[in-house]
Design an enzyme around this catalytic site. Structure first.
Site, PDB file in Angstrom:
ATOM      1  N   SER A   1       0.833  -1.202   0.000  1.00  0.00           N
ATOM      2  CA  SER A   1       0.000   0.000   0.000  1.00  0.00           C
ATOM      3  C   SER A   1       0.865   1.248   0.000  1.00  0.00           C
ATOM      4  O   SER A   1       2.019   1.217   0.427  1.00  0.00           O
ATOM      5  CB  SER A   1      -0.957  -0.011   1.196  1.00  0.00           C
ATOM      6  OG  SER A   1      -0.545   0.925   2.156  1.00  0.00           O
ATOM      7  N   LYS A   2       0.246   2.311  -0.482  1.00  0.00           N
ATOM      8  CA  LYS A   2       0.911   3.609  -0.612  1.00  0.00           C
ATOM      9  C   LYS A   2       1.568   4.048   0.689  1.00  0.00           C
ATOM     10  O   LYS A   2       2.571   4.739   0.681  1.00  0.00           O
ATOM     11  CB  LYS A   2      -0.142   4.666  -0.985  1.00  0.00           C
ATOM     12  CG  LYS A   2      -0.074   5.089  -2.437  1.00  0.00           C
ATOM     13  CD  LYS A   2      -0.719   6.428  -2.625  1.00  0.00           C
ATOM     14  CE  LYS A   2      -2.210   6.255  -2.808  1.00  0.00           C
ATOM     15  NZ  LYS A   2      -2.943   7.118  -3.599  1.00  0.00           N
ATOM     16  N   ARG A   3       0.943   3.634   1.802  1.00  0.00           N
ATOM     17  CA  ARG A   3       1.450   4.076   3.105  1.00  0.00           C
ATOM     18  C   ARG A   3       2.856   3.532   3.383  1.00  0.00           C
ATOM     19  O   ARG A   3       3.609   4.100   4.137  1.00  0.00           O
ATOM     20  CB  ARG A   3       0.503   3.634   4.226  1.00  0.00           C
ATOM     21  CG  ARG A   3      -0.598   4.635   4.468  1.00  0.00           C
ATOM     22  CD  ARG A   3      -1.542   4.142   5.521  1.00  0.00           C
ATOM     23  NE  ARG A   3      -2.256   2.951   5.052  1.00  0.00           N
ATOM     24  CZ  ARG A   3      -2.377   1.839   5.741  1.00  0.00           C
ATOM     25  NH1 ARG A   3      -1.809   1.720   6.909  1.00  0.00           N
ATOM     26  NH2 ARG A   3      -3.049   0.824   5.241  1.00  0.00           N
ATOM     27  N   HIS A   4       3.172   2.397   2.754  1.00  0.00           N
ATOM     28  CA  HIS A   4       4.465   1.766   3.065  1.00  0.00           C
ATOM     29  C   HIS A   4       5.519   1.947   1.983  1.00  0.00           C
ATOM     30  O   HIS A   4       6.618   1.443   2.098  1.00  0.00           O
ATOM     31  CB  HIS A   4       4.261   0.262   3.321  1.00  0.00           C
ATOM     32  CG  HIS A   4       3.281  -0.014   4.407  1.00  0.00           C
ATOM     33  ND1 HIS A   4       2.150  -0.769   4.211  1.00  0.00           N
ATOM     34  CD2 HIS A   4       3.250   0.395   5.691  1.00  0.00           C
ATOM     35  CE1 HIS A   4       1.461  -0.816   5.341  1.00  0.00           C
ATOM     36  NE2 HIS A   4       2.100  -0.117   6.238  1.00  0.00           N
TER      37      HIS A   4
END
Ligand code: GLU
Length: 496
Positions: free
Chosen positions: A261-264
């Site tokens: 995911s974009k968060r990681h």
């Protein structure tokens, strides 16, 4: 046998994800291997989630990866987005009349029904179900409305949707190309909304209508769609259509086994193009996310992937997206490309970095820069940052850096002066990496100097850096004049 037709049907809700690139690649490889077609369709029925520019990004990502569609939404010779093929349009928002026909057919057959429940009722229903620890889903209240009531409500303009009349009994089963036999009990499946109140179909109706009308034979998609498939198969049965083959590809996870995911970290193809990953490397790496050739070979061209690809070697366990492995692939591919080609690929990155464009026109110099820069680079962007010093008019560095280990600046000045004199006697013809190296090492030996005493200050004067490529490599790229000028600047810095 029917001609194989695969499709990638992304929703334009953001930048094209690497997971979608993996699916598109498998679609492409399978279609090419079997002499079939690969289509791009844009699924833009969820109007609230549309993102401007997303369709362009999807199309450009596929072309960037060298896996352009054969049909559907494509790029014209003038790089404009066009639709091409006999069974279009290939953008769902342009097919609303078509979905309406099929929704009406289902209503007539009793395989779908009008639902007038308000959002408030549905919210309350879900809350109650959650409270009672029951599975959430529509309770079928509108399923039993009489024809008269339905007519009355419709005539009165009451907002409504159309729902799938999912059979309460039986089991829906298919033989998945990756997972083998998969079954779902029908009674556990919700009466899915097929047509929304805004007149747009939901994904579930649109996808099956389009896959059928576009003669799609094989559907590859991520495993997050697994629970949608029984609804789709039930719909195929209701229409009496042939059911395509399905392959649900494993989830992409990071090394901590979290969903990518974009968060990681980076997840869109664009993130990687921007950093300077080569399409060859990206495709090679992505092919291995859930597939392997069954041999030790790791480096594959696209053509080799087409030849080697086989669903027998596609696995259902989560595929780990290892960023270091991607770097390794990119490094390998940067080495594999001829330097002239790599120079073409990296040039825009140099232009963006603001280096003097005139210097990029000098082909010999620029290829030398690229050859030198790729040695310690994982990405095209790294080639640029590794070689900025070669473009600088004057180098910024601490004079102290010219000092070799326990030696002093006085010695550095002396060695630089002498090597400068020696180098100036060399002819242009001798000025190659090997030529300079050979002559300088012989000169050092002859003088009985320590190698570091001479080469350290020389390298620092040439690069202005503590760590850099070796002095001979730098000198061959800079040429005699520039190299001597930099050594001269190094000498001038030392005032002791
Ligand atoms: N529109 C869906 C998506 O965004 C397509 C899923 C499918 O392949 O059926 O991924």
């Amino acid at each position: 046998m029917k001609k194989v037709r695969t499709r990638i049907p992304p929703s334009p809700t953001g930048m094209f994800h690497v997971g979608s690139l993996r699916t598109a690649l498998f679609d492409y490889l399978f279609a090419k291997k079997t002499g079939g077609d690969f289509l791009l369709r844009i699924e833009d029925t969820d109007r609230e989630r549309l993102v401007a520019g997303a369709t362009e990004n999807i199309v450009e990502s596929l072309y960037w990866a060298h896996i352009p569609p054969d049909e559907g939404v494509m790029l014209s010779d003038k790089n404009e987005i066009v639709q091409s093929g006999d069974v279009g349009p290939y953008i769902q928002s342009e097919r609303l009349d078509i979905y309406k026909i099929y929704s009406e057919q289902l209503l007539e057959q009793g395989d779908a029904y009008y639902c007038f429940c308000t959002k408030e009722r549905l919210d309350d229903l879900r809350k109650m179900q959650e409270l009672n620890k029951q599975p959430t889903g529509y309770d079928g209240q509108c399923k039993t409305l009489s024809k008269e009531v339905v007519k009355e409500k419709r005539d009165a303009g009451t907002s409504h949707v159309v729902r799938l009349n999912m059979p309460d009994e039986g089991v829906t089963t298919w033989n998945d190309m990756v997972r083998g036999e998969v079954s779902f009990e029908n009674k556990l499946i919700d009466d899915q909304v097929l047509m929304k109140a805004d007149g747009f179909p939901t994904y579930h109706l649109a996808v099956i209508v389009d896959d059928h009308l576009m003669n799609i034979t094989h559907i590859f998609r991520g495993e997050e769609w697994l629970s949608s498939t029984p609804k789709h198969i039930v719909l195929y049965h209701m229409f009496g259509w042939d059911i395509p083959e399905y392959a649900h590809l494993s989830l992409l996870v990071n090394e901590k086994k979290q969903k990518l995911s974009k968060r990681h970290g980076d997840v869109s193809v664009f993130d990687f193009t921007k950093k300077g990953y080569l399409p060859e490397a990206m495709v090679n790496f992505v092919a291995f996310l859930g597939w392997n050739p069954g041999t030790d070979q790791e480096i594959f061209t696209l053509e080799e992937l087409v030849a080697a690809f086989d669903f027998k070697n596609v696995h259902k366990s989560p595929a780990v997206f290892n960023y270091e492995k991607l770097d390794w692939y990119n490094k390998e591919w940067m080495k594999k490309l001829p330097v002239e080609e790599l120079a073409v690929r990296v040039k825009p990155f140099f232009v963006d970095s603001g280096v003097d464009a005139g210097r990029l026109e000098d082909q010999t110099f620029f290829e030398g820069v690229v050859r030198l820069g790729r040695e310690r680079a994982n990405t095209l962007q790294d080639i640029v940052s590794n070689t900025q010093f070669l473009f600088a008019d004057t180098l910024e560095y601490e004079t102290e850096l010219l000092k070799w280990k326990k030696s002093d600046l006085k010695s550095a000045k002396e060695k630089l002066t002498q090597i400068s004199e020696f180098l100036s006697t060399m002819s242009d013809g001798e000025w190659s990496e090997e030529g300079v190296e050979h002559s300088v090492l012989a000169w050092i030996k002859n003088k009985d100097y320590g190698v570091g005493d001479v080469l350290w200050p020389t390298r620092v004067a040439l690069s202005g850096q503590q760590f850099s490529p070796g002095p001979f490599e730098i000198m061959s790229v800079l040429g005699k004049e520039k190299s001597l000028a930099r050594i001269g600047e190094g000498i001038a810095r030392i005032t002791t």
